[in-house]
Design a protein around this motif. Sequence first.
Motif, mmCIF file in Angstrom:
data_model
loop_
_atom_site.group_PDB
_atom_site.id
_atom_site.type_symbol
_atom_site.label_atom_id
_atom_site.label_comp_id
_atom_site.label_asym_id
_atom_site.label_seq_id
_atom_site.Cartn_x
_atom_site.Cartn_y
_atom_site.Cartn_z
ATOM 1 N N GLY A 17 60.010 49.184 31.842
ATOM 2 C CA GLY A 17 59.244 49.981 32.440
ATOM 3 C C GLY A 17 57.772 49.210 32.413
ATOM 4 N N ALA A 18 57.281 48.920 31.061
ATOM 5 C CA ALA A 18 55.845 48.389 31.032
ATOM 6 C C ALA A 18 55.807 47.171 31.950
ATOM 7 C CB ALA A 18 55.544 48.141 29.655
ATOM 8 N N ALA A 19 56.773 46.268 31.812
ATOM 9 C CA ALA A 19 57.126 44.711 32.377
ATOM 10 C C ALA A 19 56.585 45.195 34.168
ATOM 11 C CB ALA A 19 58.051 44.096 32.302
ATOM 12 N N LEU A 47 53.416 43.878 36.046
ATOM 13 C CA LEU A 47 53.528 43.124 36.909
ATOM 14 C C LEU A 47 53.228 43.531 38.511
ATOM 15 C CD1 LEU A 47 57.281 41.357 36.362
ATOM 16 C CD2 LEU A 47 54.745 40.417 36.261
ATOM 17 N N GLY A 48 53.638 45.023 38.621
ATOM 18 C CA GLY A 48 53.025 45.587 39.873
ATOM 19 C C GLY A 48 51.378 45.682 40.050
ATOM 20 N N THR A 49 50.817 45.782 38.950
ATOM 21 C CA THR A 49 49.312 45.834 38.836
ATOM 22 C C THR A 49 48.838 44.366 39.169
ATOM 23 O OG1 THR A 49 49.248 47.613 37.283
ATOM 24 C CG2 THR A 49 47.188 46.539 37.509
ATOM 25 N N LEU A 50 49.195 43.522 38.527
ATOM 26 C CA LEU A 50 48.836 42.074 38.886
ATOM 27 C C LEU A 50 49.081 41.345 40.183
ATOM 28 C CD1 LEU A 50 49.708 40.307 35.563
ATOM 29 C CD2 LEU A 50 47.601 41.105 36.329
ATOM 30 N N GLY A 51 50.306 41.996 41.065
ATOM 31 C CA GLY A 51 50.410 41.566 41.929
ATOM 32 C C GLY A 51 49.579 42.239 43.116
ATOM 33 N N ALA A 106 46.758 40.440 45.091
ATOM 34 C CA ALA A 106 46.963 40.241 46.802
ATOM 35 C C ALA A 106 45.605 40.677 47.502
ATOM 36 C CB ALA A 106 47.699 41.281 47.157
ATOM 37 N N SER A 107 44.501 41.188 46.393
ATOM 38 C CA SER A 107 43.339 41.530 47.076
ATOM 39 C C SER A 107 42.304 40.522 47.223
ATOM 40 C CB SER A 107 42.591 42.600 46.147
ATOM 41 O OG SER A 107 41.098 43.004 46.575
ATOM 42 N N ASP A 108 41.525 40.676 48.372
ATOM 43 C CA ASP A 108 40.923 39.287 48.533
ATOM 44 C C ASP A 108 39.271 39.520 48.388
ATOM 45 O OD1 ASP A 108 40.431 40.878 50.681
ATOM 46 O OD2 ASP A 108 40.399 39.345 52.245
#
Length: 140
Positions: free
Chosen positions: A21-23, A27-31, A35-37
């Motif tokens: 769950g932590a992974a 990974l979702g937060t980093l993605g 993705a933000s410019d």
Amino acid sequence: MPRIRRFPARRPRPAAILASGAAVIILGTLGTIGASDATPDDFRPTTDCSADIVTAYNAGWKAGVRDLGNGTAPTYPDVVGDANTPGTVAWADGWIDGQADALGDDNRDGRIEEDETGWDCHRMGNRVSGPQRDASHTSR
């Protein structure tokens, strides 16, 4: 008779569930961030605009206190300018806050109520100041 195997063969351990769950969260937060410019400069406040807004607010506050009228009832601001301009909005907010501070209207609702700093119990209320006992029939 053949033996039926269960799937999964054994239960997963709670530590394995928490780690997966932590992974997923990391990974979702980093993605999402990747993705933000946007750059850090996009989030940096502009100092010139904020200084002008503070100056407009302070000028409105002083004008609100000066225009208080008879000192017991708020008046209405005479705002000249575009209502969408941050400086005009700041001046009007400062004007309202200045009058509320001078009148003692702590919650800025336009009325001075019993628990606010502008309340005078001898002039505005029941002429009884301070803590009161229960006004039941036995104590009257």
